[in-house]
Design a protein around this motif. Structure first.
Motif, PDB file in Angstrom:
ATOM      1  N   LEU B 211      50.729  42.570  39.050  1.00  9.41           N
ATOM      2  CA  LEU B 211      49.267  42.617  39.071  1.00  9.41           C
ATOM      3  C   LEU B 211      48.699  41.805  37.915  1.00  9.41           C
ATOM      4  CD1 LEU B 211      48.961  46.506  39.437  1.00  9.41           C
ATOM      5  CD2 LEU B 211      49.052  44.838  41.298  1.00  9.41           C
ATOM      6  N   VAL B 212      47.842  40.838  38.240  1.00  8.84           N
ATOM      7  CA  VAL B 212      47.188  40.044  37.198  1.00  8.84           C
ATOM      8  C   VAL B 212      46.036  40.850  36.596  1.00  8.84           C
ATOM      9  CG1 VAL B 212      45.692  38.027  36.834  1.00  8.84           C
ATOM     10  CG2 VAL B 212      47.796  37.784  38.163  1.00  8.84           C
ATOM     11  N   ASP B 213      45.832  40.694  35.303  1.00 10.18           N
ATOM     12  CA  ASP B 213      44.729  41.351  34.585  1.00 10.18           C
ATOM     13  C   ASP B 213      44.682  42.856  34.853  1.00 10.18           C
ATOM     14  OD1 ASP B 213      42.383  41.935  33.165  1.00 10.18           O
ATOM     15  OD2 ASP B 213      41.108  41.384  34.867  1.00 10.18           O
ATOM     16  N   PRO B 214      45.705  43.601  34.435  1.00 10.14           N
ATOM     17  CA  PRO B 214      45.710  45.040  34.679  1.00 10.14           C
ATOM     18  C   PRO B 214      44.604  45.752  33.906  1.00 10.14           C
ATOM     19  CG  PRO B 214      47.465  44.447  33.148  1.00 10.14           C
ATOM     20  CD  PRO B 214      46.885  43.162  33.665  1.00 10.14           C
ATOM     21  N   ASN B 215      43.950  46.715  34.558  1.00 10.38           N
ATOM     22  CA  ASN B 215      43.040  47.580  33.800  1.00 10.38           C
ATOM     23  C   ASN B 215      43.855  48.688  33.137  1.00 10.38           C
ATOM     24  OD1 ASN B 215      43.481  49.608  35.711  1.00 10.38           O
ATOM     25  ND2 ASN B 215      41.711  49.001  36.947  1.00 10.38           N
TER      26      ASN B 215
END
Lengths: 240, 285
Positions: B211-215
């Motif tokens: 997952l790109v840019d995980p929160n």
């Protein structure tokens, strides 16, 4: 130390006579300390690193985890390990390396066997000539095994670098300091898993891929030496 | 000494199974696909007294960057180069997980990864920061201030760092007869000389999903994270695995490909933000 004009001669040999994919002479010993539950001394060329493991032992309440053991890792350089004396107080670099080394060992220690305990791993660099964190990972892996701590696999580390546009394994200090890239890698070949990678420098995507490939081949050999070292130590213990 | 994190939020771990159910359908909880970053806003010149500043919002994560430029002495081994110092503060107001006190391993790691990814590709032209070789150079203090923490501090911090560096102005100064450098309160119109732009792309691995840019929730349930820094030509100018788990070679290859596409998205947003900055400046005059 001055920057060399070139790092690789016409015959494809490096400054210390190695081929690009050749590691320095490796020495491994376990059980070198009497107090520690496990210990190891590992050398790649002039880089010498000592590791000791204490535990599992009852954890301090504040850091205790209900479902697993905590790992505590300290990477530290002895004041006399470097060209100029190093201040023994932990530097920002040592804080970061302690973290990434802990994270390189978390995947291999079977921590859920020992809830509410801590396993302490001390990594002391006695002499530094490049690659100290990767030698530290190899030493820690051996010390954990020597302490009899259940592990999924052994890890070993090696740094890949780039000099004169060629990828090389196991940088010494000059190659690290003046080369174009330094990429330390720690892996568990028996699991096919990479547990630490960092990149200091610039690589193309292809070089990045090839660097990991190169590292895996060397790490395979290093883990074989670890196994041999551990086997011999038990053999010796049996003869005593 | 580095210790296994013990202040771990438990709720996201309980929700992990429902997140995984979404991933199996190709969705994320905030309706993004796997490879898109969250909504980004980049503001520059948000502070008057700093030489350069920015505020970046990446979803709910907020990072402020402030640059102060002061005269100082060069390092012994680089007499003809200025000095770039990167520091990061995980400010306690940003998260219940951040405690007041000296920088911990997370803030040191963050600052050092940003620092290396700027230093190794020579993003800032340190040679242009010399006042008197071997004696007086400019020191660029880049401080990253994490104001609200909802995951992915690396990418937000690098965008903030770049936006502040690209819009910073050198101080006005005079050389006194004693040789001292006196900086005036006025800030000149001269920018810092930047050789290239850099962004980092963070990916989280949750089981076999990347997952790109995980929160923050995605970071907490992830096995491990990778931070890959790119220049605009697509070279890798820094990398770091961060977090407890491990990755296979195939996963790393995949991460590099996914991250290199996401880097282009970040570069576009960064360049757009800087363009609108230029427009505003012109509009003022």
């Amino acid at each position: 130390m001055a920057r060399p004009q070139r790092f690789i001669d016409d015959e494809g040999k490096r400054l210390d006579g190695r081929k690009p994919d050749e590691i320095r002479p490796v020495k491994m010993q376990v059980g070198v300390l009497s107090n520690a539950d496990g210990s190891a001394l590992v050398e790649y060329g002039l880089t010498k690193v000592l590791a000791a493991v204490y535990g599992p032992k009852e954890s301090q309440k504040s850091i205790s985890l209900p479902d697993r053991a905590s790992l505590r890792v300290r990477y530290h350089m002895a004041p006399f390990s470097t060209e100029e004396r190093k201040n023994p107080a932990p530097s920002r670099r040592e804080v970061e390396l302690s973290k990434v080394l802990r994270e390189s060992l978390e995947p291999i220690v079977i921590t859920d066997y020992f809830p509410r305990t801590s396993i302490d791993i001390f990594i002391e660099v006695l002499q530094s000539d490049g690659g100290t964190r990767t030698v530290g990972a190899t030493a820690a892996s051996l010390a954990l095994a020597d302490a009899g701590i259940p592990m999924k696999a052994l890890v070993a580390g090696v740094a890949i670098g780039k000099v004169d546009n060629v990828l090389i394994v196991d940088l010494n200090e000059v190659e690290d300091m003046y080369g174009d890239a330094d990429m330390p890698i720690v892996a568990a070949p028996d699991l096919g898993q990479i547990t630490l990678y960092q990149l200091n420098g610039v690589l193309s995507k292809e070089e990045f891929h090839n660097a990991i490939d190169m590292a895996m081949k060397v790490i395979n050999k290093l883990v074989d030496i670890e196994k041999e070292t551990l086997r011999n130590s038990y053999k010796e213990a049996g003869e005593e | 000494m580095s210790t296994t994190p013990f202040r771990v939020q438990i709720i996201p771990k309980i929700k992990k199974e429902s997140y995984l159910n979404l991933y199996r359908k190709g969705q994320r909880a905030d309706e993004r696909d796997f490879y898109s970053p969250r909504k980004i806003s980049i503001q520059t010149n948000v502070l008057e007294k700093a030489n350069g500043s920015s505020l970046v919002k990446l979803g709910n994560t907020q990072v402020m960057a402030g640059i102060k430029i002061e005269p100082g002495e060069p390092f012994f081994d680089t007499p003809d180069q200025g000095v770039l110092q990167v520091h990061a503060e995980l400010v306690p107001l940003a998260s219940p997980q951040f405690e007041p006190g000296p920088p911990d391993e997370n803030s040191i790691e963050l600052a050092r990864v940003i620092d290396r990814s700027l230093r190794d590709p020579k993003a800032v032209d340190l040679n242009s920061l010399v006042i008197r070789p071997g004696d007086k150079v400019w020191m660029i203090w880049l401080d990253l201030y994490i104001l609200d923490y909802d995951g992915n501090l690396f990418d937000a911090s690098m965008l903030a760092a770049m936006a502040a560096l690209l819009t910073a102005k050198m101080p006005e100064y005079e050389e006194l007869e004693t040789g001292e450098i006196k900086i005036s309160k006025n800030i000149s119109n001269n920018p810092i000389k930047i050789n290239k732009k850099v962004v980092t792309v963070t990916t989280a691995k949750v089981e076999n999903y990347i997952l790109v840019d995980p929160n923050l929730d995605e970071e907490i349930i992830s096995d491990t994270k990778s931070v890959i820094a790119f220049d605009e030509q697509g070279n890798i100018v820094g990398a770091q695995k961060t977090g407890m788990g491990s990755l296979s070679q195939e996963e790393i290859d995949n991460i590099i490909n996914v991250s290199s596409s996401a880097a282009q998205v970040y570069f576009k947003l960064l360049n757009d933000a800087l363009k609108s900055e230029v427009k505003e400046e012109k509009g003022d005059k």
